[in-house]
Design an enzyme around this catalytic site. Sequence first.
Site, short mmCIF file in Angstrom:
data_model
loop_
_atom_site.label_atom_id
_atom_site.label_comp_id
_atom_site.label_asym_id
_atom_site.label_seq_id
_atom_site.Cartn_x
_atom_site.Cartn_y
_atom_site.Cartn_z
N LYS A 1 0.86 -1.19 0.00
CA LYS A 1 0.00 0.00 0.00
C LYS A 1 0.88 1.23 0.00
CE LYS A 1 -4.47 1.14 0.71
NZ LYS A 1 -5.60 0.22 0.58
N ASP B 1 -7.07 4.13 -4.46
CA ASP B 1 -7.59 4.01 -3.11
C ASP B 1 -8.28 5.36 -2.80
OD1 ASP B 1 -7.45 2.08 -0.69
OD2 ASP B 1 -6.86 3.97 0.20
N1 GLU Z 1 -7.47 0.16 -2.68
C1 GLU Z 1 -8.28 -1.02 -2.83
C2 GLU Z 1 -8.26 -1.81 -1.53
O1 GLU Z 1 -8.04 -1.29 -0.47
C3 GLU Z 1 -7.92 -1.84 -4.06
C4 GLU Z 1 -6.50 -2.31 -4.14
C5 GLU Z 1 -6.13 -2.93 -5.48
O2 GLU Z 1 -6.98 -3.06 -6.35
O3 GLU Z 1 -4.96 -3.28 -5.61
O4 GLU Z 1 -8.53 -2.98 -1.52
#
Ligand code: GLU
Length: 411
Positions: A105, A145
């Site tokens: 992340k 996100d």
């Molecule tokens: N940000 C989204 C989550 O928290 C998607 C992450 C992604 O698709 O890699 O799951």
Amino acid sequence: MSKFNAFENAMQQLRTAAKTAKIRPDVSERLKHPDRVLSVSIPVKMDDGRIKVFVGYRSQYNNARGPYKGGLRFHQDVDLDEVKALSFWMAIKNAVVNVPYGGGKGGITVDPKQLSKRELERLSRGFIQKIYRNIGPHLDVPAPDVNTTPEIMAWMVDEYSKLVGKSTPAVITGKPLNKGGSQGRTEATGYGGVEVLKEVIKGQGLRGRGQGVRVAIQGFGNVGLYFALFAQAAGFKVVAVSDSKSGIYNPQGLDIKKISKWKEKNRQLRGFPGAKNVSNEKLLELPVDVLVPAALENQIHKANASKIKAKLIIEMANGPTTPEADLILAKRKISVVPDVLSNSGGVATSYLEWYQNLHQQKWSKAKVLKRLEKFMAHAFRDVAKTAKKHRTTLRNAAFILAVQRIAKAMK
Ligand code: GLU
């Protein structure tokens, strides 16, 4: 997030799962630390000619099951602890929904609403210039996100492709359709969440369909909006929604399509005709059947957990409930479907996008949504089975299942 430490909460959840399922100490020891965290500074030339320096992060938590995978958040409260926690949760989530990814992340500490579009583009490209050696289709694959959009993903892919000298759509997911994005990705998280809600309702004695199950949703970004639209389409009665400023409530039900248009025009929910204004805090305590936190972390905590009237919580934000609140909710027999299960439709569809990119395929929306439904149904079944086996909450079960899958891959 000064009052709460998201990473501390995440580690508390890990300890609980390790204890319940007697996870080997060497496994939980390894999962207490991210593999690597990058912290970068990003100088951006602002429209007035000044240079402003922003701080960005990428936490690569674990890659035992595949490349690091997870979104990038643009928010004024982003800090290292938050990004670390979110990357750990991604590792858990990806294992729960069973996509071949580890967890990662990232984010930038910025309020993007204060930037012009051109400044935002320079910031997004600048971030990629700083981290491009550490990401890649088989190394680490970012995505949207909080406050990040398909357009931002397109800038980032373009910058990455320039830097490595070849077009590389699979380095980032959540792209616009005409830039290698997948059908269904934008609405996938909300869609998957409503699939989970339907599964739970099937097995629970909530009110009969005809009477309309009342739903309150905190957050009207990409996740909250699509959750609201699909919930309404499925016959649920959405009675309250909110954005970062405030919310609206009508016990008779709200027309989400109308509200969405209204918000686009007025840039706020407050004042929507025919609804009462309600604060974000009060929204959580409304007399509803289902509560859906779809905004940020730590919204349900020790001080308000005893005031929640919903019988079911579907977590669409990441980390909306603190471990202390979890205990209170469990005592009060309120079921919580954890984030790592209910919002995993987003990353599951990111996987489908990445797969299409790598194999140069383009799938129809129907095909994508069908695969997504399968991912959600399997994840729900696996977590429910684990909960039964260990006689524990869905959250603890999801963590147990995930840690066991990660441990197997680490061996
Ligand atoms: N940000 C989204 C989550 O928290 C998607 C992450 C992604 O698709 O890699 O799951």
